[in-house]
Design a protein around this motif. Structure first.
Motif, PDB file in Angstrom:
ATOM      1  N   GLN A   1      33.197  46.200  32.679  1.00 25.12           N
ATOM      2  CA  GLN A   1      32.059  46.999  33.100  1.00 25.12           C
ATOM      3  C   GLN A   1      31.890  46.751  34.587  1.00 25.12           C
ATOM      4  O   GLN A   1      31.767  45.615  35.040  1.00 25.12           O
ATOM      5  CB  GLN A   1      30.796  46.573  32.345  1.00 25.12           C
ATOM      6  N   ALA A   2      31.898  47.810  35.379  1.00 26.78           N
ATOM      7  CA  ALA A   2      31.859  47.663  36.833  1.00 26.78           C
ATOM      8  C   ALA A   2      30.477  47.240  37.312  1.00 26.78           C
ATOM      9  O   ALA A   2      29.450  47.673  36.785  1.00 26.78           O
ATOM     10  CB  ALA A   2      32.268  48.969  37.502  1.00 26.78           C
ATOM     11  N   ALA A   3      30.478  46.397  38.330  1.00 23.20           N
ATOM     12  CA  ALA A   3      29.226  46.006  38.980  1.00 23.20           C
ATOM     13  C   ALA A   3      28.649  47.211  39.720  1.00 23.20           C
ATOM     14  O   ALA A   3      29.369  48.146  40.084  1.00 23.20           O
ATOM     15  CB  ALA A   3      29.474  44.852  39.942  1.00 23.20           C
TER      16      ALA A   3
ATOM     17  N   PRO B   1      25.945  42.978  37.385  1.00 22.09           N
ATOM     18  CA  PRO B   1      27.239  42.300  37.541  1.00 22.09           C
ATOM     19  C   PRO B   1      28.356  42.935  36.723  1.00 22.09           C
ATOM     20  O   PRO B   1      28.170  43.951  36.046  1.00 22.09           O
ATOM     21  CB  PRO B   1      26.932  40.903  37.011  1.00 22.09           C
ATOM     22  N   PHE B   2      29.525  42.309  36.774  1.00 23.37           N
ATOM     23  CA  PHE B   2      30.641  42.674  35.907  1.00 23.37           C
ATOM     24  C   PHE B   2      30.431  42.039  34.531  1.00 23.37           C
ATOM     25  O   PHE B   2      29.930  40.924  34.418  1.00 23.37           O
ATOM     26  CB  PHE B   2      31.965  42.150  36.475  1.00 23.37           C
ATOM     27  N   TYR B   3      30.851  42.776  33.500  1.00 16.51           N
ATOM     28  CA  TYR B   3      30.813  42.241  32.143  1.00 16.51           C
ATOM     29  C   TYR B   3      32.142  42.510  31.457  1.00 16.51           C
ATOM     30  O   TYR B   3      32.820  43.515  31.733  1.00 16.51           O
ATOM     31  CB  TYR B   3      29.701  42.894  31.322  1.00 16.51           C
ATOM     32  N   ALA B   4      32.515  41.632  30.532  1.00  9.10           N
ATOM     33  CA  ALA B   4      33.678  41.853  29.674  1.00  9.10           C
ATOM     34  C   ALA B   4      33.209  42.476  28.359  1.00  9.10           C
ATOM     35  O   ALA B   4      32.035  42.392  27.990  1.00  9.10           O
ATOM     36  CB  ALA B   4      34.395  40.531  29.398  1.00  9.10           C
ATOM     37  N   HIS B   5      34.126  43.096  27.638  1.00  7.93           N
ATOM     38  CA  HIS B   5      33.799  43.658  26.327  1.00  7.93           C
ATOM     39  C   HIS B   5      33.710  42.557  25.268  1.00  7.93           C
ATOM     40  O   HIS B   5      32.859  42.603  24.384  1.00  7.93           O
ATOM     41  CB  HIS B   5      34.850  44.690  25.913  1.00  7.93           C
ATOM     42  N   ALA B   6      34.617  41.599  25.347  1.00  7.14           N
ATOM     43  CA  ALA B   6      34.601  40.411  24.484  1.00  7.14           C
ATOM     44  C   ALA B   6      34.503  40.698  22.995  1.00  7.14           C
ATOM     45  O   ALA B   6      33.709  40.076  22.285  1.00  7.14           O
ATOM     46  CB  ALA B   6      33.465  39.474  24.914  1.00  7.14           C
ATOM     47  N   PRO B   7      35.298  41.626  22.437  1.00 11.91           N
ATOM     48  CA  PRO B   7      35.255  41.848  20.991  1.00 11.91           C
ATOM     49  C   PRO B   7      35.822  40.655  20.240  1.00 11.91           C
ATOM     50  O   PRO B   7      36.655  39.915  20.769  1.00 11.91           O
ATOM     51  CB  PRO B   7      36.141  43.083  20.796  1.00 11.91           C
ATOM     52  N   VAL B   8      35.368  40.463  19.005  1.00 17.53           N
ATOM     53  CA  VAL B   8      35.855  39.333  18.215  1.00 17.53           C
ATOM     54  C   VAL B   8      37.363  39.445  17.988  1.00 17.53           C
ATOM     55  O   VAL B   8      38.102  38.467  18.119  1.00 17.53           O
ATOM     56  CB  VAL B   8      35.105  39.250  16.875  1.00 17.53           C
ATOM     57  N   GLU B   9      37.830  40.643  17.627  1.00 18.76           N
ATOM     58  CA  GLU B   9      39.275  40.856  17.496  1.00 18.76           C
ATOM     59  C   GLU B   9      39.834  41.154  18.879  1.00 18.76           C
ATOM     60  O   GLU B   9      39.528  42.189  19.482  1.00 18.76           O
ATOM     61  CB  GLU B   9      39.585  42.022  16.556  1.00 18.76           C
ATOM     62  N   THR B  10      40.636  40.258  19.403  1.00 16.68           N
ATOM     63  CA  THR B  10      41.206  40.472  20.730  1.00 16.68           C
ATOM     64  C   THR B  10      42.196  41.631  20.706  1.00 16.68           C
ATOM     65  O   THR B  10      42.609  42.100  19.651  1.00 16.68           O
ATOM     66  CB  THR B  10      41.923  39.206  21.234  1.00 16.68           C
TER      67      THR B  10
ATOM     68  N   ALA C   1      29.418  42.418  45.663  1.00 18.10           N
ATOM     69  CA  ALA C   1      28.001  42.660  45.389  1.00 18.10           C
ATOM     70  C   ALA C   1      27.245  42.986  46.669  1.00 18.10           C
ATOM     71  O   ALA C   1      26.385  43.879  46.699  1.00 18.10           O
ATOM     72  CB  ALA C   1      27.389  41.445  44.695  1.00 18.10           C
ATOM     73  N   LYS C   2      27.574  42.282  47.742  1.00 15.47           N
ATOM     74  CA  LYS C   2      26.924  42.559  49.035  1.00 15.47           C
ATOM     75  C   LYS C   2      27.318  43.943  49.553  1.00 15.47           C
ATOM     76  O   LYS C   2      26.500  44.677  50.118  1.00 15.47           O
ATOM     77  CB  LYS C   2      27.306  41.483  50.040  1.00 15.47           C
ATOM     78  N   LYS C   3      28.580  44.295  49.337  1.00 11.41           N
ATOM     79  CA  LYS C   3      29.056  45.618  49.740  1.00 11.41           C
ATOM     80  C   LYS C   3      28.319  46.711  48.983  1.00 11.41           C
ATOM     81  O   LYS C   3      27.940  47.746  49.552  1.00 11.41           O
ATOM     82  CB  LYS C   3      30.564  45.702  49.486  1.00 11.41           C
TER      83      LYS C   3
END
Length: 716
Positions: A419-421, A321-330, A284-286
């Motif tokens: 999801q990229a920061a 920040p970074f995020y995950a997709h986190a779908p209900v069906e893995t 994040a600092k970079k």
């Protein structure tokens, strides 16, 4: 899309029993060799009157199958209740299947209208010949051809005769004034199957002899399995084998419980991470440092000579920040490899990519890889990747059996394509009257892993614009504009996330616009409308953007939200807007309540949506509501952090998502009744949702949020 953008789809007769009408993006054409051409998409009408539509789009909850069926039913004048769906799979004529970019409605519009209009014309001609009258005397209605004196003939009774006719070169689609289905609220065509459990998702796949697999994956890039207790794992009843590969260590068993239990008993110990292993805080600092550097310019407009001079400059850095997709069906995939052939059952957004990549990995050809596309329990861009299918194919070949690889929730959280920061440097020059006269926005981010990057010589300003949606396409009429992109290397997997590059950029832009409004002492909504005055349209490269549509959605939310009313603290009201890829325009007004402990409750959201011609109002409303909830999750709930190269979050407990109790009252107002064609709605609701929330929080607390997610400590 339903068919390939590049190949023609033709018309043929199958056993003389059904009428099949093929289509492509531009026209209908007859078969050169009847009974031999294999269409890459078709409409088929059976003798019993059933209308079959082949769908080339993946259904992941967005309702695309319903809207595409509505388009066909409208032009064909079919009985909507008689339409059945079949899912396309990669093969001859289906070389360009894929679902992403909110393009399903636009992709299907011309094709389905032409196919439906052609089939309708052929059915009318067949009926007219039977009645010995002119086709101009007939009309169609709910699956029948109608004549005032001759009566009715159902489509099914006409298909044999219609199939022998030449396809009309020009089949005129209906006038909009004649629409009976398009624009009407319509329930999901497969809704009953979904809620009753009859619908088939990837996770529901069961085939004879199938084994179950749970995979222990390396926690960071380059990690090595140094120690494991194979003896203890093999003692688990039902365990068949333990396999090592590039994917990690796979436990193969007779049932899923044995696979999970065996993996736990295996207790893999991984090598220690290197001293310079990836760390998200350092990254994040970079990014923040990079955002202040000179980037690759994506838009440069110089102020005219008579522009007012800059009296003061406002600057800010926004961090995402970074995020995950986190779908209900893995993630999951069922694979059966036999010799040089492979059959897959997979919930994917990119069937052709899966087919190609699996063929490459197995050393075979794509025609020997069959991809059966299932329903998807949430995609959000994650299932544009092929990693989970590659993994299943490799394990099936090694196990010499069909296998289902099912990711656990922690697997899904820790080993996704995140999801990229990014970081955003914004600077605006104000003249002595507080008017914005210059604008600068530089984004520092990362190209996602799924893209095949072009050679260095081809990376021009247009190429970099593709990585900075929401930056270069700032809609406001500002005399001097400079936008840029700074690429920053990222060693962890990252890829498309709902709305891809736009959420971070629009968060920064629309929050900063609010800062400027405050500095100018202006009403935030009126401030935006003022900046949208001037030329109605403007061009960036080859693309034309329309400010009128953005003004219109802002005016609608101003009216529908009673914007001018006083909102007393600890409540606040915020606004944000965006034009997504120049196609879909959305504005939000959000009401929040912030308690003394800093907890934020989004109480009400008023949305104005212009996505062109609305096919199914229910679908548009649901997608908008989903985008709002998605925004609440990313603004207030959780993110992904990395330490020692590994993702730290593992479940919905530490990567929070909005629950039912977090849902606000959401009002969706559809704008754009004069539009001639539809545009996308899957991704566009996401980008302006977070800045509208953030701006409402400022109105409630006086505190600016420039970094996500928001924590109560920041607001208490």
């Amino acid at each position: 899309m339903i068919t390939s953008r590049r190949t023609f789809l033709k018309t043929t007769v199958l056993s003389g029993a059904s009428l099949i009408v093929g289509f492509n993006c531009t026209r209908i054409c007859a078969a050169d060799v009847p009974n031999e051409f294999k269409p890459n998409g078709w409409v088929k009408i059976d003798p019993d009157g059933t209308v079959w539509l082949t769908i080339g789009k993946s259904e992941m909850g967005q309702g695309v199958r319903t809207s595409l069926a509505m388009m066909l039913a409208e032009e064909l004048d079919a009985d909507f209740s008689r339409i059945k769906l079949t899912q396309a799979k990669p093969g001859p004529g289906y070389e360009d299947l894929g679902t992403g970019g909110s393009g399903s409605m636009e992709d299907g519009w011309a094709m389905l209208r032409q196919a439906g209009a052609a089939a309708r014309a052929m059915l009318i001609t067949a009926a007219a010949k039977q009645w010995n009258i002119s086709p101009n005397e007939c009309r169609t209605e709910r699956g029948t051809v109608v004549h005032p004196a001759k009566g009715r003939l159902e489509f099914g009774r006409l298909v044999s005769a219609a199939a022998k006719l030449q396809v009309p070169k020009e089949a005129k689609p209906k006038a909009r004034s004649d629409y009976k289905i398009i624009g009407q609220p319509t329930a999901r065509i497969d809704g009953h199957d979904i809620v009753s459990g009859r619908a088939h998702y990837g996770i529901d796949t069961k085939i004879p002899g199938m084994l179950h697999v749970s995979v222990e994956r390396p926690p960071f890039v380059g990690a090595k399995a140094e120690k494991m207790d194979e003896e203890k794992a093999r003692a688990v009843r039902g365990l068949r084998s333990i396999l090592r590969g590039d994917f990690g260590v796979a436990v193969v068993a007779e049932n899923s419980w044995a696979a999970i239990k065996g993996r736990s008993a295996l207790a893999v110990k991984w090598s220690n991470p290197p001293a310079d292993a990836f760390d998200s805080e350092a990254h994040a600092k970079k990014l923040e440092t990079a955002a202040r550097e000179k980037g690759n310019v994506t838009r440069h407009e110089v102020a005219p000579n008579d522009a007012n001079p800059i009296a003061r400059t406002i600057e800010a850095i926004y961090s995402y920040p970074f995020y995950a997709h986190a779908p209900v069906e893995t993630m999951n995939c069922t694979a059966h490899v036999t010799g040089d052939r492979c059959t897959l059952w997979v919930p994917t957004q990119a069937p052709n990519r899966v087919q190609k990549r699996v063929a490459e990995s197995l050393g075979t050809t794509p025609d020997k890889v069959e991809v059966n596309v299932t329903l998807i329990g949430g995609g959000f861009g994650r299932r544009l990747a092929a990693d989970y299918a590659l993994e299943a194919a490799a394990i099936s070949r090694a196990a010499k059996a069909p296998v289902q690889v099912l990711w656990s929730r922690p697997d899904d959280m820790k080993h996704g394509h995140f999801q990229a920061a990014s970081a955003h440097y914004l600077a605006a020059g104000l003249d002595s009257l507080g008017k914005v006269v210059s604008w600068k926005h530089t984004k520092a981010g990362s190209f996602h892993n799924l893209s095949a990057l072009e050679p260095e010589a081809e990376r021009n300003d247009a190429w970099y614009r593709g990585w900075s949606w929401g930056v270069y396409d700032v809609p406001y009429n500002i005399p001097a504009i400079e936008t840029a992109y700074v690429p920053v290397d990222l060693p962890v997997k990252h890829g498309p996330w709902r709305s891809v590059f736009a959420p971070s950029s629009v968060f920064a832009r629309e929050s900063f616009i609010d800062e400027l409004a405050h500095e100018s002492g202006a009403d935030p909504l009126a401030f935006r409308l003022e900046l949208l005055q001037g030329p109605d349209t403007f061009k960036i490269g080859r693309e034309t953007y329309d400010r009128r549509r953005l003004r219109r959605v802002l005016e609608v939310v101003r009216e529908k939200s009673s914007w001018g009313e006083t909102v007393a603290r600890p409540r606040g009201r915020g606004v944000a807007c965006n034009m997504y890829d120049g196609r879909t325009h959305i504005a939000y007004v959000v009401d929040v309540h912030v308690d003394k402990s800093g907890n934020v409750k989004v109480e009400r959201v008023v949305a104005a949506v212009d996505c062109g011609l609305v096919i199914n109002p229910i679908g548009v409303e649901q997608q908008t509501e989903g985008g709002v909830i998605w925004g609440i999750s990313s603004a207030l709930k959780g993110c992904i952090t990395f330490k020692s190269g590994a993702a730290q979050q593992s479940t919905y407990n530490d990567f929070g998502v909005a629950r039912m109790k977090d849902a606000p009252v959401i009002e969706v107002h559809l704008v754009g009744a004069d539009a001639k064609e539809p545009s996308g709605i899957g991704e566009p609701p996401v980008p302006p949702s977070v800045p509208a929330i953030v701006n409402a929080i400022f109105a409630a607390t006086g505190k600016r949020i420039r970094k996500l997610p928001i924590t109560p400590d920041e607001l208490a």
